[in-house]
Design a protein around this motif. Structure first.
Motif, PDB file in Angstrom:
ATOM      1  N   GLU A 432      33.003   4.883 -20.620  1.00 38.71           N
ATOM      2  CA  GLU A 432      31.568   5.048 -19.887  1.00 38.71           C
ATOM      3  C   GLU A 432      31.369   6.324 -19.888  1.00 38.71           C
ATOM      4  O   GLU A 432      29.974   6.709 -20.057  1.00 38.71           O
ATOM      5  N   ASP A 433      32.138   7.186 -19.853  1.00 35.80           N
ATOM      6  CA  ASP A 433      31.909   8.837 -19.654  1.00 35.80           C
ATOM      7  C   ASP A 433      31.302   9.239 -21.015  1.00 35.80           C
ATOM      8  O   ASP A 433      31.855   9.125 -21.969  1.00 35.80           O
ATOM      9  N   PRO A 434      29.947  10.003 -21.014  1.00 36.09           N
ATOM     10  CA  PRO A 434      29.321  10.111 -22.015  1.00 36.09           C
ATOM     11  C   PRO A 434      30.371  11.230 -23.180  1.00 36.09           C
ATOM     12  O   PRO A 434      30.297  11.053 -24.341  1.00 36.09           O
ATOM     13  N   ALA A 435      30.636  12.188 -22.423  1.00 38.23           N
ATOM     14  CA  ALA A 435      31.604  13.271 -23.138  1.00 38.23           C
ATOM     15  C   ALA A 435      32.940  12.717 -23.764  1.00 38.23           C
ATOM     16  O   ALA A 435      33.169  13.168 -24.618  1.00 38.23           O
ATOM     17  N   ALA A 436      33.523  11.587 -22.941  1.00 42.68           N
ATOM     18  CA  ALA A 436      34.847  11.080 -23.343  1.00 42.68           C
ATOM     19  C   ALA A 436      34.485  10.089 -24.475  1.00 42.68           C
ATOM     20  O   ALA A 436      35.148  10.224 -25.732  1.00 42.68           O
ATOM     21  N   HIS A 437      33.377   9.512 -24.517  1.00 42.84           N
ATOM     22  CA  HIS A 437      32.895   8.435 -25.530  1.00 42.84           C
ATOM     23  C   HIS A 437      32.544   9.371 -26.976  1.00 42.84           C
ATOM     24  O   HIS A 437      32.947   8.993 -27.764  1.00 42.84           O
ATOM     25  N   ARG A 438      32.036  10.517 -26.811  1.00 46.04           N
ATOM     26  CA  ARG A 438      31.822  11.366 -27.887  1.00 46.04           C
ATOM     27  C   ARG A 438      33.000  11.904 -28.593  1.00 46.04           C
ATOM     28  O   ARG A 438      33.335  11.840 -29.705  1.00 46.04           O
ATOM     29  N   LEU A 439      33.792  12.230 -27.665  1.00 45.74           N
ATOM     30  CA  LEU A 439      35.287  12.831 -28.189  1.00 45.74           C
ATOM     31  C   LEU A 439      36.301  11.529 -28.884  1.00 45.74           C
ATOM     32  O   LEU A 439      36.634  11.716 -29.708  1.00 45.74           O
TER      33      LEU A 439
END
Length: 470
Positions: A432-439
């Motif tokens: 759910e964390d956007p930064a983790a999702h992008r990575l």
């Protein structure tokens, strides 16, 4: 038979430690962890010093219903040649099931699972071993495995099963005394009986490792010190025969160099002491009884036996009939023993990794323990082959992977498993964390383009495009 001496399992995490240990005559490397044309520098340095390196395979699945994969055999042989190894080793186990033979989904265990000790399974195993022996450039030795599960309707003890395998193929044995101890705790099998029944003169070398007991189940972890009961089994074996080699296995939770050195010292002393003082209490009587039981039998070599590196005649109570033209046993038909074995193994593996009903006669509690252990091992190996995933997901990695593994069997190797897990998370909108999702999206995109064309590849591309538009 090659005299190896005292050795230790070479692992990348302890490569420098292994190089610095004194008294190490040889090392064993997991074959699937190296490339024949690009050996690790540490192994190259050890070889230059005259240290023998033996490749130890874990993925052939010679105890499975299918014939050995030619590509896997060729790769193992190439590694043996690259290392200048005097032999290669594998396991008496199955690691995959299903597929064309059983008209069911192909499944991967990601682990060594026990072969039923039946005539069908022995016939299939012997033919698979002969195929492997013909394909490999050096002699083959096979290891007994540790097991949580007992098959119903078994027809032989472990010792007798191994003895007949040697009689019929001439294959050598890699006896793991820790696995004999594991089977004593988990399956009530006496290691002394197994040692008394198997042909100890066929032993190529011996494995020694640690484990831990939880709730009455022994887990062969290779991450704990070698316990006294395992050393006692080693002493019993060494009182019966002088093993050509003994090797300490350690795969995780690696201790300091001094602790590894001390374990090697204890192992060496156990073998030397047992050889010097003779059998432990009761062992001489057991061997005497075994000799009396075998007295008067003719000394034969099983039909079709391969004797790699020198003759190894055996006492054969039930040698298989020879085919009239060639003297070799008739091939095992796909529709007979292979199919029966394949159906049994597919049913068990499906219960372990896909949550299907437990086959009749198997212990449902033990199936549950084994299923959880397989999922935990998958999580651990995926974390090693794709270390970026725990880095991206943090504490969410392990619980997320275990939840994923409960309903999604592994159908390929661990790298494929890592990609499928990441795809599963992304399609579910996680993390759910956007930064983790992008990575995670970037990681998956960089590695998923190697899928072959076809419906599956088109589905992946569509999913990728949808993710990119987020």
């Amino acid at each position: 038979m090659t005299e190896l001496g005292t050795g230790i399992g070479w692992r990348p995490e302890i490569a420098e430690v292994v190089e610095g240990l004194s008294g190490v005559d040889w090392v064993e490397v997991v074959a699937e962890n190296i490339c024949a044309d690009h050996l690790p520098d540490s192994l190259t340095r050890l070889r230059r010093r005259g240290v023998t390196v033996v490749p130890h395979g874990v993925s052939l699945g010679l105890g499975g219903a299918d014939r050995p994969d030619p590509g896997r055999l060729a790769a193992l042989g190439e590694k043996a040649v690259a290392l200048g190894a005097p032999l290669v080793t594998e396991h008496i186990a199955f690691v995959r099931a299903g597929g064309t033979l059983t008209a069911s989904p192909a499944l991967e265990a990601g682990h060594l699972l026990p072969v039923p000790r039946t005539r069908d399974a022995l016939d299939v195993l012997c033919e698979n071993v002969r195929i492997a022996q013909d394909a490999l450039p050096v002699p083959l030795a096979l290891e007994n495995i540790a097991a949580l599960i007992s098959w119903p309707g078994e027809e032989m003890t472990e010792g007798r099963f191994l003895a007949e395998l040697v009689e019929r193929t001439g294959v050598r044995l890699l006896i793991d005394v820790a696995n004999l101890h594991t089977n004593r705790v988990n399956r009530g099998e006496d290691p002394a009986r197994a040692l008394s029944e198997l042909p100890v003169e066929a032993i190529a070398y011996v494995h020694v490792a640690g484990g831990v007991e939880r709730d009455g189940v022994w887990h062969d972890t290779h991450a704990h010190p070698v316990p006294r009961p395992v050393l006692d089994v080693l002493a019993d074996l060494a009182s019966r025969v002088s093993p050509p080699g003994v090797l300490l296995e350690r795969d995780d939770d690696f201790p300091a160099a001094a602790e590894l050195a001390e374990e090697l010292t204890v192992i060496r002393a156990t073998v030397t002491g047992a050889s010097a003082t003779g059998a432990p209490a009761g062992a001489s009587a057991r061997r005497g009884a075994e000799a009396e039981r075998l007295a008067g039998r003719p000394l034969l070599i099983g039909a079709g036996a391969r004797v790699s590196g020198g003759p190894m005649p055996r006492a054969v109570p039930d040698a298989p009939p020879a085919a009239p033209e060639t003297g070799a046993p008739a091939p095992v038909e796909d529709g007979g023993a292979r199919q029966r074995l394949g159906l049994a193994q597919a049913s068990l593996l499906s219960a372990l990794v896909a949550g299907t009903p437990v086959p009749e006669g198997l212990d449902s509690r033990r199936i549950g323990v084994q299923s959880r252990a397989l999922a935990a091992k998958r999580a651990g190996v995926v974390a090693k082959v794709a270390p970026e995933l725990p880095g991206i997901l943090g504490r969410e990695f392990r619980p997320a992977f275990l939840a994923y593994a409960r309903s999604r069997p592994m159908t390929g190797g661990y790298r494929r498993d890592a990609l499928d897990f990441a795809e599963h998370l992304l399609l579910a909108g996680r993390p759910e964390d956007p930064a983790a999702h992008r990575l995670l999206t970037r990681w998956w995109q960089d590695r998923s383009g190697s899928r072959p064309p076809g419906p599956a590849a088109r589905l992946v591309r569509a999913a990728r495009h949808a993710l990119v538009r987020r």
